[in-house]
Design an enzyme around this catalytic site. Structure first.
Site, mmCIF file in Angstrom:
data_model
loop_
_atom_site.group_PDB
_atom_site.id
_atom_site.type_symbol
_atom_site.label_atom_id
_atom_site.label_comp_id
_atom_site.label_asym_id
_atom_site.label_seq_id
_atom_site.Cartn_x
_atom_site.Cartn_y
_atom_site.Cartn_z
ATOM 1 N N HIS A 41 0.647 -1.289 0.022
ATOM 2 C CA HIS A 41 0.051 -0.121 0.245
ATOM 3 C C HIS A 41 0.966 1.294 0.046
ATOM 4 C CE1 HIS A 41 -2.838 -2.719 2.141
ATOM 5 N NE2 HIS A 41 -3.707 -2.693 0.979
ATOM 6 N N GLY A 151 -2.689 -1.568 -7.149
ATOM 7 C CA GLY A 151 -1.724 -2.473 -7.417
ATOM 8 C C GLY A 151 -1.867 -3.621 -8.297
HETATM 9 P P1 AMP Z 1 -6.437 -3.899 -0.373
HETATM 10 O O1 AMP Z 1 -6.413 -3.033 1.011
HETATM 11 O O2 AMP Z 1 -6.109 -5.407 -0.255
HETATM 12 O O3 AMP Z 1 -8.003 -3.782 -0.906
HETATM 13 O O4 AMP Z 1 -5.503 -3.367 -1.534
HETATM 14 C C1 AMP Z 1 -5.714 -1.942 -1.745
HETATM 15 C C2 AMP Z 1 -4.578 -1.653 -3.046
HETATM 16 O O5 AMP Z 1 -3.302 -2.030 -2.573
HETATM 17 C C3 AMP Z 1 -4.995 -2.482 -4.035
HETATM 18 O O6 AMP Z 1 -4.996 -1.426 -5.309
HETATM 19 C C4 AMP Z 1 -3.922 -3.325 -4.207
HETATM 20 O O7 AMP Z 1 -3.842 -3.993 -5.478
HETATM 21 C C5 AMP Z 1 -2.929 -2.718 -3.712
HETATM 22 N N1 AMP Z 1 -1.906 -3.616 -3.203
HETATM 23 C C6 AMP Z 1 -2.176 -4.633 -2.188
HETATM 24 N N2 AMP Z 1 -1.048 -5.531 -2.111
HETATM 25 C C7 AMP Z 1 -0.173 -5.063 -2.938
HETATM 26 C C8 AMP Z 1 1.264 -5.269 -3.021
HETATM 27 N N3 AMP Z 1 1.867 -6.426 -2.390
HETATM 28 N N4 AMP Z 1 1.888 -4.669 -4.076
HETATM 29 C C9 AMP Z 1 1.353 -3.621 -4.829
HETATM 30 N N5 AMP Z 1 0.160 -3.240 -4.335
HETATM 31 C C10 AMP Z 1 -0.646 -3.878 -3.713
#
Ligand code: AMP
Length: 282
Positions: A41, A151
């Site tokens: 994040h 991401g």
């Molecule tokens: P989430 O909180 O899991 O909904 O993720 C929020 C954002 O962070 C989304 O756009 C995800 O794709 C991105 N994200 C989560 N994990 C990663 C990672 N390991 N590398 C890059 N972006 C990430």
């Protein structure tokens, strides 16, 4: 860093941020999250800061995108730590909407994106991408950023949101950010917290299986054989419920029987009770 919980306070706060432009930069970047933040994040926030003079993050565990038997109730919630990390990373404003405000009584809108959201995770998690598209549309419209960062970890989600923004004609650039991984190669995920230490040790088989399949496909191994070997690697490491291991077109996400153009290898499977996803460029 400003912390906004009340929808009524959001619009004046965003208007004030917009007035603080920095020459040569877009005005505002948005980083939507579900909290339980980690370095993945923070890479989105850093990319937001590179592109825009103001970075807004949201933290909202969106009930619409969880299926009935999924992990909504146990999804990790760590608000104090999340706010400290966002502040440290240079985020300017964080909005923590409540479900009541986003989905007030009578809320009846559902956004379905045909085609691309029906494949892969959409097939394995019916309704998931409707929930994602509906909440992301609301977050984008409420904040109207110049650029929104997502991401590549959730590669299909990124593709679905690109389609959403194009179809609705929203004047917002959607930018993807490369996956941040742990030292052993496992992609960072809030759901990695569910893994026992034994499972965490075995989870590395997921990126290893994808890397080996990529190398094999590049070396000329038939795609079906390389994907089969990846499935075997996952099963041997104790993964179950392998929803897919696939070579897909990087833009349409349609399956590829042979390598052509820009392609992505993607997989989803369970380790114990935890569903993990990953993908890499080929
Ligand atoms: P989430 O909180 O899991 O909904 O993720 C929020 C954002 O962070 C989304 O756009 C995800 O794709 C991105 N994200 C989560 N994990 C990663 C990672 N390991 N590398 C890059 N972006 C990430």
């Amino acid at each position: 860093m400003q912390i906004i919980r009340d929808l009524a306070a959001l619009h004046p706060a965003i208007a004030a941020l917009r007035a603080k432009g920095r020459a040569g930069h877009e005005q505002m970047a948005l980083v939507p999250t579900m909290g339980a933040l980690h370095a993945g994040h923070m890479a989105l926030v850093a990319e937001g800061r590179r592109r825009a003079s103001q970075v807004v993050a949201t933290i909202f565990v969106n009930p619409l995108q969880f299926g009935a038997n999924e992990d909504l109730d146990r999804y990790p919630r760590r608000e104090a730590e999340d706010l400290a990390m966002l502040d440290e990373a240079g985020c300017d404003l964080v909005w923590l909407p409540t479900a009541d405000q986003l989905y007030p009584p009578g809320f009846a809108t559902n956004i379905t994106i045909a085609g691309i959201s029906e494949l892969w995770d959409g097939a394995a998690r019916p309704g998931h991408f409707d929930g994602v598209a509906t909440v992301v549309a609301k977050l984008l419209i409420a904040t109207l950023p110049d650029v929104a960062l997502f991401g590549e970890k959730d590669y299909q989600q990124l593709a679905v949101i690109r389609r959403l923004v194009a179809d609705l004609g929203l004047p917002i650039e959607v930018a993807g950010v490369a996956i941040v991984r742990d030292a052993d190669g496992l992609a960072l995920s809030s759901r990695n917290m569910y893994l026992s230490s034994d499972e965490r040790g075995r989870a590395v088989a997921l990126p290893q299986a994808l890397n080996a399949a990529r190398d094999a496909i590049r070396a000329g191994t038939p795609v079906e054989d390389a994907l089969g070997a990846a499935r075997d690697t996952l099963a041997a490491a104790g993964f179950t419920d392998i929803d897919y291991v696939a070579l897909v077109d990087a833009a349409s996400l349609e399956p590829l029987a042979t390598l052509s153009g820009e392609a992505r290898l993607a997989a989803a499977a369970k380790l114990g009770k935890t569903r993990l996803i990953d993908n890499i460029a080929v």
